[in-house]
Write a protein that holds these residues in place. Sequence first.
Motif, PDB file in Angstrom:
ATOM      1  N   SER A 191       4.657   7.746 -16.655  1.00 43.52           N
ATOM      2  CA  SER A 191       5.190   8.785 -15.763  1.00 43.52           C
ATOM      3  C   SER A 191       4.681  10.164 -16.175  1.00 43.52           C
ATOM      4  CB  SER A 191       6.719   8.761 -15.794  1.00 43.52           C
ATOM      5  OG  SER A 191       7.220   7.520 -15.364  1.00 43.52           O
ATOM      6  N   TYR A 192       4.628  10.419 -17.470  1.00 42.17           N
ATOM      7  CA  TYR A 192       4.158  11.704 -17.973  1.00 42.17           C
ATOM      8  C   TYR A 192       2.685  11.924 -17.636  1.00 42.17           C
ATOM      9  CZ  TYR A 192       3.153  15.376 -21.439  1.00 42.17           C
ATOM     10  OH  TYR A 192       2.763  16.534 -22.061  1.00 42.17           O
ATOM     11  N   SER A 193       1.865  10.895 -17.824  1.00 45.50           N
ATOM     12  CA  SER A 193       0.435  11.042 -17.517  1.00 45.50           C
ATOM     13  C   SER A 193       0.211  11.258 -16.020  1.00 45.50           C
ATOM     14  CB  SER A 193      -0.337   9.812 -18.005  1.00 45.50           C
ATOM     15  OG  SER A 193       0.075   8.649 -17.318  1.00 45.50           O
ATOM     16  N   GLU A 194       1.062  10.652 -15.189  1.00 44.62           N
ATOM     17  CA  GLU A 194       0.957  10.876 -13.748  1.00 44.62           C
ATOM     18  C   GLU A 194       1.258  12.332 -13.414  1.00 44.62           C
ATOM     19  OE1 GLU A 194       0.412  10.526  -9.759  1.00 44.62           O
ATOM     20  OE2 GLU A 194      -0.150   9.112 -11.342  1.00 44.62           O
ATOM     21  N   ALA A 195       2.267  12.903 -14.071  1.00 41.82           N
ATOM     22  CA  ALA A 195       2.584  14.318 -13.856  1.00 41.82           C
ATOM     23  C   ALA A 195       1.429  15.209 -14.316  1.00 41.82           C
ATOM     24  CB  ALA A 195       3.865  14.685 -14.605  1.00 41.82           C
ATOM     25  N   LEU A 196       0.810  14.868 -15.446  1.00 41.38           N
ATOM     26  CA  LEU A 196      -0.327  15.647 -15.939  1.00 41.38           C
ATOM     27  C   LEU A 196      -1.510  15.597 -14.977  1.00 41.38           C
ATOM     28  CD1 LEU A 196      -0.306  14.672 -19.739  1.00 41.38           C
ATOM     29  CD2 LEU A 196       0.528  16.788 -18.705  1.00 41.38           C
ATOM     30  N   SER A 197      -1.675  14.468 -14.290  1.00 41.79           N
ATOM     31  CA  SER A 197      -2.809  14.326 -13.364  1.00 41.79           C
ATOM     32  C   SER A 197      -2.669  15.198 -12.120  1.00 41.79           C
ATOM     33  CB  SER A 197      -2.953  12.855 -12.943  1.00 41.79           C
ATOM     34  OG  SER A 197      -1.895  12.474 -12.085  1.00 41.79           O
ATOM     35  N   HIS A 235       0.802  -1.213   0.000  1.00 45.20           N
ATOM     36  CA  HIS A 235       0.000   0.000   0.000  1.00 45.20           C
ATOM     37  C   HIS A 235       0.841   1.271   0.000  1.00 45.20           C
ATOM     38  CE1 HIS A 235      -2.642   3.142   1.852  1.00 45.20           C
ATOM     39  NE2 HIS A 235      -3.455   2.673   0.922  1.00 45.20           N
ATOM     40  N   ARG A 236       1.995   1.236   0.625  1.00 44.56           N
ATOM     41  CA  ARG A 236       2.810   2.451   0.740  1.00 44.56           C
ATOM     42  C   ARG A 236       3.907   2.519  -0.315  1.00 44.56           C
ATOM     43  NH1 ARG A 236       4.226   3.224   6.978  1.00 44.56           N
ATOM     44  NH2 ARG A 236       4.605   5.355   6.260  1.00 44.56           N
ATOM     45  N   ASP A 237       3.852   1.643  -1.303  1.00 37.68           N
ATOM     46  CA  ASP A 237       4.787   1.679  -2.420  1.00 37.68           C
ATOM     47  C   ASP A 237       4.263   2.693  -3.438  1.00 37.68           C
ATOM     48  OD1 ASP A 237       6.298   1.262  -4.711  1.00 37.68           O
ATOM     49  OD2 ASP A 237       6.411  -0.914  -4.438  1.00 37.68           O
ATOM     50  N   ASN A 238       4.748   3.923  -3.351  1.00 36.29           N
ATOM     51  CA  ASN A 238       4.207   5.002  -4.179  1.00 36.29           C
ATOM     52  C   ASN A 238       4.465   4.788  -5.661  1.00 36.29           C
ATOM     53  OD1 ASN A 238       3.116   6.495  -2.036  1.00 36.29           O
ATOM     54  ND2 ASN A 238       5.093   7.436  -1.588  1.00 36.29           N
ATOM     55  N   ARG A 281       1.935   2.324  -6.758  1.00 36.33           N
ATOM     56  CA  ARG A 281       0.622   2.986  -6.732  1.00 36.33           C
ATOM     57  C   ARG A 281       0.417   3.817  -8.000  1.00 36.33           C
ATOM     58  NH1 ARG A 281      -2.707   5.692  -2.607  1.00 36.33           N
ATOM     59  NH2 ARG A 281      -1.215   5.024  -1.034  1.00 36.33           N
ATOM     60  N   GLU A 282       1.415   4.611  -8.370  1.00 36.11           N
ATOM     61  CA  GLU A 282       1.298   5.448  -9.567  1.00 36.11           C
ATOM     62  C   GLU A 282       1.096   4.599 -10.817  1.00 36.11           C
ATOM     63  OE1 GLU A 282       4.739   7.888  -9.728  1.00 36.11           O
ATOM     64  OE2 GLU A 282       4.233   9.051  -7.944  1.00 36.11           O
ATOM     65  N   THR A 283       1.846   3.499 -10.893  1.00 40.70           N
ATOM     66  CA  THR A 283       1.726   2.625 -12.068  1.00 40.70           C
ATOM     67  C   THR A 283       0.334   1.998 -12.140  1.00 40.70           C
ATOM     68  OG1 THR A 283       4.089   2.110 -12.044  1.00 40.70           O
ATOM     69  CG2 THR A 283       2.649   0.569 -13.199  1.00 40.70           C
ATOM     70  N   ILE A 284      -0.134   1.445 -11.017  1.00 40.73           N
ATOM     71  CA  ILE A 284      -1.443   0.784 -10.991  1.00 40.73           C
ATOM     72  C   ILE A 284      -2.558   1.767 -11.319  1.00 40.73           C
ATOM     73  CG2 ILE A 284      -3.138  -0.339  -9.494  1.00 40.73           C
ATOM     74  CD1 ILE A 284      -0.968  -2.222 -10.355  1.00 40.73           C
ATOM     75  N   GLU A 285      -2.538   2.945 -10.691  1.00 40.47           N
ATOM     76  CA  GLU A 285      -3.612   3.914 -10.920  1.00 40.47           C
ATOM     77  C   GLU A 285      -3.600   4.417 -12.359  1.00 40.47           C
ATOM     78  OE1 GLU A 285      -3.199   6.914  -7.918  1.00 40.47           O
ATOM     79  OE2 GLU A 285      -4.278   5.737  -6.409  1.00 40.47           O
ATOM     80  N   SER A 286      -2.401   4.631 -12.919  1.00 39.41           N
ATOM     81  CA  SER A 286      -2.321   5.093 -14.305  1.00 39.41           C
ATOM     82  C   SER A 286      -2.802   4.006 -15.263  1.00 39.41           C
ATOM     83  CB  SER A 286      -0.877   5.491 -14.627  1.00 39.41           C
ATOM     84  OG  SER A 286      -0.766   5.900 -15.965  1.00 39.41           O
ATOM     85  N   VAL A 287      -2.334   2.781 -15.054  1.00 40.78           N
ATOM     86  CA  VAL A 287      -2.725   1.655 -15.907  1.00 40.78           C
ATOM     87  C   VAL A 287      -4.226   1.410 -15.815  1.00 40.78           C
ATOM     88  CG1 VAL A 287      -2.628  -0.869 -16.000  1.00 40.78           C
ATOM     89  CG2 VAL A 287      -0.518   0.451 -16.040  1.00 40.78           C
ATOM     90  N   LEU A 346       0.718  -3.229 -19.097  1.00 40.05           N
ATOM     91  CA  LEU A 346      -0.505  -3.444 -18.307  1.00 40.05           C
ATOM     92  C   LEU A 346      -0.387  -4.711 -17.468  1.00 40.05           C
ATOM     93  CD1 LEU A 346      -3.389  -2.713 -20.867  1.00 40.05           C
ATOM     94  CD2 LEU A 346      -2.164  -1.100 -19.435  1.00 40.05           C
ATOM     95  N   LEU A 347       0.026  -5.802 -18.112  1.00 39.16           N
ATOM     96  CA  LEU A 347       0.066  -7.090 -17.430  1.00 39.16           C
ATOM     97  C   LEU A 347       1.174  -7.144 -16.386  1.00 39.16           C
ATOM     98  CD1 LEU A 347      -0.560  -9.481 -20.465  1.00 39.16           C
ATOM     99  CD2 LEU A 347      -2.218  -8.328 -18.989  1.00 39.16           C
ATOM    100  N   ASN A 348       2.272  -6.442 -16.633  1.00 36.67           N
ATOM    101  CA  ASN A 348       3.368  -6.437 -15.660  1.00 36.67           C
ATOM    102  C   ASN A 348       2.987  -5.760 -14.359  1.00 36.67           C
ATOM    103  OD1 ASN A 348       5.146  -7.839 -17.287  1.00 36.67           O
ATOM    104  ND2 ASN A 348       6.078  -6.004 -18.159  1.00 36.67           N
ATOM    105  N   ALA A 349       2.006  -4.860 -14.428  1.00 35.05           N
ATOM    106  CA  ALA A 349       1.557  -4.196 -13.198  1.00 35.05           C
ATOM    107  C   ALA A 349       1.031  -5.227 -12.200  1.00 35.05           C
ATOM    108  CB  ALA A 349       0.476  -3.159 -13.529  1.00 35.05           C
TER     109      ALA A 349
END
Length: 452
Positions: A190-196, A102-105, A108-114, A305-308
Amino acid sequence: MNLRSLQWKEILLLPAAGWTLTLVIVHQSIIASSSYFLTRLIEAFQSGRDFSPFLLAYLAAMLLPYIPGCASLLTLQLWINQAHRRFSNRLSESTYGFIEKHRDNSLRETIESVYSRNSFIALQDYLTFIYQFVSLILNSTLSMIVLSLLLPGNLIVGYTISILGATTLILLLRRRVYLRSTQAENTFISYSEALSQIWDNSVLGNRYNFDLWKQHRDRLASQYYSRSNRLQLLKQSGNLTLAFLSLIPTVYLILSAIYRHGVESALIAAIIVNLTRVFHILNSLSGLVYQILDFTAMNARVQVLLNAERRFMEPTALPEAPQGQVLVNDSPVHQYESVVKVIRNSASGRFTIRGANGSGKSTLLHVLKKALSSEAILVPSHHGKLQWRTTSANQSTGQRAVSQLLEISSHPEVRYLLLDEWDANLDAANTHAVDEILAQFSENRVVIEIRH
């Protein structure tokens, strides 16, 4: 069945996939037959025989493909929707309860973006690509089979030479395309996370935060645009080379056949009638090979996607002891397991955790949640994205806290309530209201709280 095979099965082996591919085969088979009927029509006309059966068959071959063609696009959309539903359900189920992550940021960013931004588009592009890829293969293969029955055999030789040259180029380019595609896709996440992050950094009007965010966004933008441009340059350079490899051998053989001494006029007529079809096939071959190169890029996107999900299968252990001094009801904690035992043996009560920042207070809540499983609800300090039945967007922070706790209290299966700094950002009135609810809850159940 291993995880990788299961993931691909739930994307590719779906009911709508079978219907889509069947309709594509019917569609392309009818299209390929049109060349046969057209050639026989011309031969019958030149020889003075009855050509009406071939004319009707040719007209039917031109009109009927629309039915399976339109139907295949409908089933393709059903396939895309089924695949995305399977993927989204699977990812949420696979990640459920991995409290130690849960605290692996970064994760977290990868999962939420994917999950929220990339998955549907990537799967839609991938399955649409497969649809177009299969259509191109069938179009080229079936058309060449039909034309081989009508035209000189050396044209098949030219087609074969083109295929061998294109295959060689694919093998040379495939690895480079895959690497560049993977780099571009990871940079895009990473770019889409920055845009969010635009809302707080822009709307609040904090110049310092805004400038830092802008620098971060622009750096990632430059990386993504540069990598995507290099990827496209590589693919288009390969496509241009493939065009020459595809066309030159067959063009040479067609010209040789037409200008050969003593060639029959009927053969010349058949070649000219089907010349457009031949070049269409060769163009399809070039497109097909380009699609194979593009498949590498598409596959890389889906692999991201699948690697997430696969990253969740990597073992991660929660600490066994705090990093600093942690107190539970003013008693020092030396091992987290000792607190787990105390909580398990408590039918009711209220346990308050205190300690300095970074000492391990929140980690203790994660350890307890892992041990207590579905009997406990953990509410982190930042929990704005948790789904509740009664929370309204118009409520204040305090009102939301009260309604959420009342909602939890209405579920008797929840025996343990784990709260991380619930009193942060609450005024005196709401702090008192929440405190009263927790006092009532702890009369017959257990509250474990980190106090601000």
